[in-house]
Scaffold this active site. Structure first.
Site, short mmCIF file in Angstrom:
data_model
loop_
_atom_site.label_atom_id
_atom_site.label_comp_id
_atom_site.label_asym_id
_atom_site.label_seq_id
_atom_site.Cartn_x
_atom_site.Cartn_y
_atom_site.Cartn_z
N SER A 153 -29.50 -40.49 -21.98
CA SER A 153 -29.19 -41.30 -20.80
C SER A 153 -29.67 -40.60 -19.53
CB SER A 153 -27.68 -41.56 -20.71
OG SER A 153 -26.98 -40.33 -20.63
N PHE A 200 -22.69 -29.67 -23.86
CA PHE A 200 -23.16 -29.93 -22.49
C PHE A 200 -23.03 -31.40 -22.11
CE2 PHE A 200 -25.93 -26.32 -23.75
CZ PHE A 200 -25.74 -25.49 -22.67
N SER A 221 -17.03 -26.50 -14.90
CA SER A 221 -17.70 -26.42 -13.60
C SER A 221 -16.79 -25.76 -12.59
CB SER A 221 -18.02 -27.84 -13.13
OG SER A 221 -18.41 -27.84 -11.78
N TYR A 224 -15.30 -36.65 -11.04
CA TYR A 224 -16.10 -35.82 -11.96
C TYR A 224 -15.36 -34.53 -12.30
CZ TYR A 224 -19.46 -32.13 -13.11
OH TYR A 224 -20.08 -31.05 -13.69
N LYS A 227 -13.61 -32.90 -15.90
CA LYS A 227 -13.79 -31.54 -16.43
C LYS A 227 -12.44 -30.87 -16.65
CE LYS A 227 -18.21 -31.31 -16.78
NZ LYS A 227 -18.83 -31.19 -18.10
N ARG A 269 -20.80 -33.38 4.84
CA ARG A 269 -20.70 -34.37 3.77
C ARG A 269 -19.23 -34.42 3.33
NH1 ARG A 269 -24.29 -33.43 -1.63
NH2 ARG A 269 -22.97 -31.59 -1.76
P1 NAD Z 1 -27.95 -33.20 -17.51
O1 NAD Z 1 -27.58 -34.58 -17.08
O2 NAD Z 1 -29.35 -32.75 -17.29
O3 NAD Z 1 -27.60 -33.01 -19.07
C1 NAD Z 1 -26.56 -33.70 -19.70
C2 NAD Z 1 -27.11 -34.30 -20.97
O4 NAD Z 1 -26.08 -35.00 -21.67
C3 NAD Z 1 -28.23 -35.32 -20.72
O5 NAD Z 1 -29.33 -34.98 -21.53
C4 NAD Z 1 -27.61 -36.66 -21.14
O6 NAD Z 1 -28.61 -37.55 -21.65
C5 NAD Z 1 -26.59 -36.24 -22.15
N1 NAD Z 1 -25.43 -37.12 -22.31
C6 NAD Z 1 -24.60 -37.58 -21.34
N2 NAD Z 1 -23.63 -38.34 -21.88
C7 NAD Z 1 -23.83 -38.35 -23.23
C8 NAD Z 1 -23.16 -38.95 -24.32
N3 NAD Z 1 -22.11 -39.73 -24.14
N4 NAD Z 1 -23.65 -38.73 -25.56
C9 NAD Z 1 -24.73 -37.96 -25.76
N5 NAD Z 1 -25.42 -37.37 -24.76
C10 NAD Z 1 -24.97 -37.56 -23.50
O7 NAD Z 1 -26.91 -32.21 -16.84
P2 NAD Z 1 -26.94 -30.62 -16.75
O8 NAD Z 1 -27.16 -30.25 -15.35
O9 NAD Z 1 -27.81 -30.06 -17.80
O10 NAD Z 1 -25.41 -30.32 -17.08
C11 NAD Z 1 -24.97 -30.00 -18.38
C12 NAD Z 1 -23.46 -29.86 -18.36
O11 NAD Z 1 -23.09 -28.86 -17.43
C13 NAD Z 1 -22.73 -31.13 -17.92
O12 NAD Z 1 -21.55 -31.27 -18.70
C14 NAD Z 1 -22.37 -30.86 -16.47
O13 NAD Z 1 -21.23 -31.56 -16.06
C15 NAD Z 1 -22.13 -29.37 -16.51
N6 NAD Z 1 -22.35 -28.72 -15.20
C16 NAD Z 1 -23.55 -28.90 -14.55
C17 NAD Z 1 -23.74 -28.30 -13.30
C18 NAD Z 1 -25.03 -28.51 -12.55
O14 NAD Z 1 -25.05 -28.29 -11.34
N7 NAD Z 1 -26.14 -28.89 -13.18
C19 NAD Z 1 -22.72 -27.54 -12.73
C20 NAD Z 1 -21.54 -27.35 -13.43
C21 NAD Z 1 -21.36 -27.96 -14.67
C1 UD1 Z 2 -21.45 -30.27 -6.49
C2 UD1 Z 2 -20.16 -30.07 -7.22
C3 UD1 Z 2 -20.42 -29.29 -8.49
C4 UD1 Z 2 -21.44 -29.99 -9.33
C5 UD1 Z 2 -22.70 -30.07 -8.53
C6 UD1 Z 2 -23.76 -30.77 -9.35
C7 UD1 Z 2 -18.17 -29.90 -5.86
C8 UD1 Z 2 -17.31 -29.01 -5.03
N1 UD1 Z 2 -19.25 -29.33 -6.37
O1 UD1 Z 2 -21.83 -29.00 -6.04
O2 UD1 Z 2 -19.27 -29.20 -9.26
O3 UD1 Z 2 -21.63 -29.29 -10.52
O4 UD1 Z 2 -22.44 -30.82 -7.32
O5 UD1 Z 2 -23.88 -32.11 -9.09
O6 UD1 Z 2 -17.90 -31.05 -6.05
N2 UD1 Z 2 -26.44 -29.80 0.89
C9 UD1 Z 2 -27.08 -30.13 2.06
N3 UD1 Z 2 -27.97 -31.17 2.03
C10 UD1 Z 2 -28.24 -31.88 0.90
C11 UD1 Z 2 -27.58 -31.51 -0.30
C12 UD1 Z 2 -26.68 -30.47 -0.26
O7 UD1 Z 2 -26.87 -29.54 3.10
O8 UD1 Z 2 -29.02 -32.83 0.95
C13 UD1 Z 2 -25.50 -28.66 0.90
C14 UD1 Z 2 -24.08 -29.02 0.53
O9 UD1 Z 2 -23.35 -29.42 1.65
C15 UD1 Z 2 -23.61 -27.71 -0.08
C16 UD1 Z 2 -24.86 -27.14 -0.74
O10 UD1 Z 2 -25.95 -27.76 -0.08
O11 UD1 Z 2 -23.18 -26.82 0.92
C17 UD1 Z 2 -24.97 -27.39 -2.22
O12 UD1 Z 2 -24.79 -28.78 -2.47
P1 UD1 Z 2 -25.03 -29.42 -3.92
O13 UD1 Z 2 -26.33 -28.93 -4.47
O14 UD1 Z 2 -24.84 -30.89 -3.79
O15 UD1 Z 2 -23.90 -28.80 -4.82
P2 UD1 Z 2 -22.32 -28.72 -4.59
O16 UD1 Z 2 -21.85 -29.76 -3.66
O17 UD1 Z 2 -21.93 -27.32 -4.32
#
Ligand code: NAD
Ligand code: UD1
Length: 339
Positions: free
Chosen positions: A36, A82, A126, A150, A154, A293
């Site tokens: 997805s 994940f 997260s 979200y 978690k 934001r």
């Molecule tokens: P991503 O969207 O790239 O990867 C998630 C994957 O899960 C995708 O490939 C999607 O197709 C798959 N997926 C979603 N729902 C599904 C379902 N019901 N069944 C099977 N597959 C499904 O995201 P990511 O950045 O790689 O994140 C991975 C994990 O880490 C997530 O759980 C996310 O919440 C967590 N996380 C991500 C971040 C970040 O900033 N990227 C931060 C903290 C936690």
């Molecule tokens: C948020 C979530 C985090 C999630 C992540 C991925 C919270 C507190 N954090 O992180 O859990 O895993 O998103 O989706 O909910 N910024 C700008 N301009 C932009 C975008 C971001 O200034 O266009 C700033 C934000 O204000 C922040 C920093 O950049 O200070 C990082 O932002 P972002 O990358 O969106 O991540 P978080 O908000 O920290």
């Protein structure tokens, strides 16, 4: 020890980088992903880079029959989970879809694991579970108070895992609370491929550098930080992936359910990221400071010492490496894997 690992969501951003490290470490990897939010090309790249094969099943975690079939076909030692939806803003608009996918999807996975007598799990949590922290840096025992749906999905999964491990002592569960994963594989052939306009800072900066956006909006210049912009703990996606390898090594000695921060412990402001990215790209990336934001915390960074002492893991890649690797990926893949 070589293991057979099931990776849910393995075709996604962090999942694909982790599959690469798992294969390099000698493990056998099977991915379940409904695609997805992923392109299976990510896994072809993983195979090219490692010279090893993995299995991909296009299965949704919400489909217990499809998931059971995967577990029936093959034995797994451990599951790394994940799969989930992760867009904070979207989660405020369609919360039911987020709860269903992230919470129900995990319940189906846990039931299926139980049915097949598999009790080892690494879960992607997260830093968002902390909400606004009472002080900094953030330690694992801080209050958990997410400020968006979200984050609450978690936290709901975290509670479920703790309750499960409390009731059934055979479970070994590690919950990894990632801070702000960023960057790409240094090869330039594996990276983040967000659908639509990304919300996250570094992908937006990189897309602006290639002219896809006019400028970056910096959300808030009046925070009480060194330059007035928000701070975060950006962590290289390869370091995050390696955190999973470290977690796997300790999982067999883990009893119950334990949470670890995966962060660098070093706060960076939005302007720090823009400066590093501009240096990498070789030109000033245009930006404008706009209002804060809604829902953003001013500052967030990890105390990563628990992971250092118990998992023998620490992040080694800095912000410049994240920007250099993200740029290598962006330059060669302006439209992600379809480029
Ligand atoms: P991503 O969207 O790239 O990867 C998630 C994957 O899960 C995708 O490939 C999607 O197709 C798959 N997926 C979603 N729902 C599904 C379902 N019901 N069944 C099977 N597959 C499904 O995201 P990511 O950045 O790689 O994140 C991975 C994990 O880490 C997530 O759980 C996310 O919440 C967590 N996380 C991500 C971040 C970040 O900033 N990227 C931060 C903290 C936690
Ligand atoms: C948020 C979530 C985090 C999630 C992540 C991925 C919270 C507190 N954090 O992180 O859990 O895993 O998103 O989706 O909910 N910024 C700008 N301009 C932009 C975008 C971001 O200034 O266009 C700033 C934000 O204000 C922040 C920093 O950049 O200070 C990082 O932002 P972002 O990358 O969106 O991540 P978080 O908000 O920290």
């Amino acid at each position: 020890m070589q293991q057979s690992i099931l990776v849910t969501g393995g075709a996604g951003y962090i999942g694909s980088h982790t599959c690469l490290e798992l294969l390099d470490a000698g493990h056998n990897v099977t991915v379940v992903d409904n695609l997805s939010n992923a392109n299976p090309a990510s896994l072809h790249r993983v195979e090219e880079l490692t010279g090893r094969k993995l299995n991909l099943h296009k299965v949704d975690l919400l489909d217990p029959v499809g998931l059971h079939a995967v577990f029936k076909e093959q034995h797994f030692d451990t599951v790394i989970h994940f799969a989930g939806l992760k867009a904070v803003r979207e989660s405020t608009e369609i919360p039911l879809r987020y709860y269903h996918n992230n919470v129900t999807g995990t319940l189906v996975l846990l039931e299926t694991m139980k049915r097949h007598h598999i009790h080892r799990l690494v879960f992607s949590s997260s830093a968002t579970v902390y909400g606004t922290p009472p002080s900094l840096p953030i330690r694992e025992n801080f209050p958990l108070n997410p400020t968006n749906p979200y984050g609450r999905t978690k936290l709901t999964v975290e509670h479920t895992l703790r309750d499960l491990a409390g009731a059934e002592p055979e479970w070994s569960i590690i919950m990894l609370r990632y801070f702000n994963p960023a960057g790409a594989h240094p090869s330039g052939s594996l990276g983040e491929d967000p659908t639509g306009t990304p919300n996250n800072l570094l992908p937006l900066i990189m897309q602006t550098a290639v002219g896809q956006h006019e400028k970056v909006s910096v959300f808030g210049g009046d925070y009480r930080t060194s330059d007035g912009t928000g701070t975060r703990d950006y962590i290289h996606v390869v370091d995050v992936a390696l955190g999973h390898i470290a977690a796997l090594k300790t999982l067999s000695e883990t009893r119950g359910c334990v949470a670890y921060n995966l962060g660098t412990g070093k706060p960076c402001t939005v302007l720090d990221v823009l400066k590093s990215a501009s240096r990498t790209v070789g030109k000033q990336i245009p930006y404008e400071i706009v209002k804060r934001r809604a829902g953003d915390v001013a500052e967030s960074y990890a105390d990563p010492t628990l992971a250092a002492s118990r998992l023998q893991w620490q992040a080694t890649r800095n912000l410049d490496a994240m920007c250099a690797d993200a740029w290598r990926w962006q330059k060669t893949h302006p439209n992600g894997y379809t480029s």
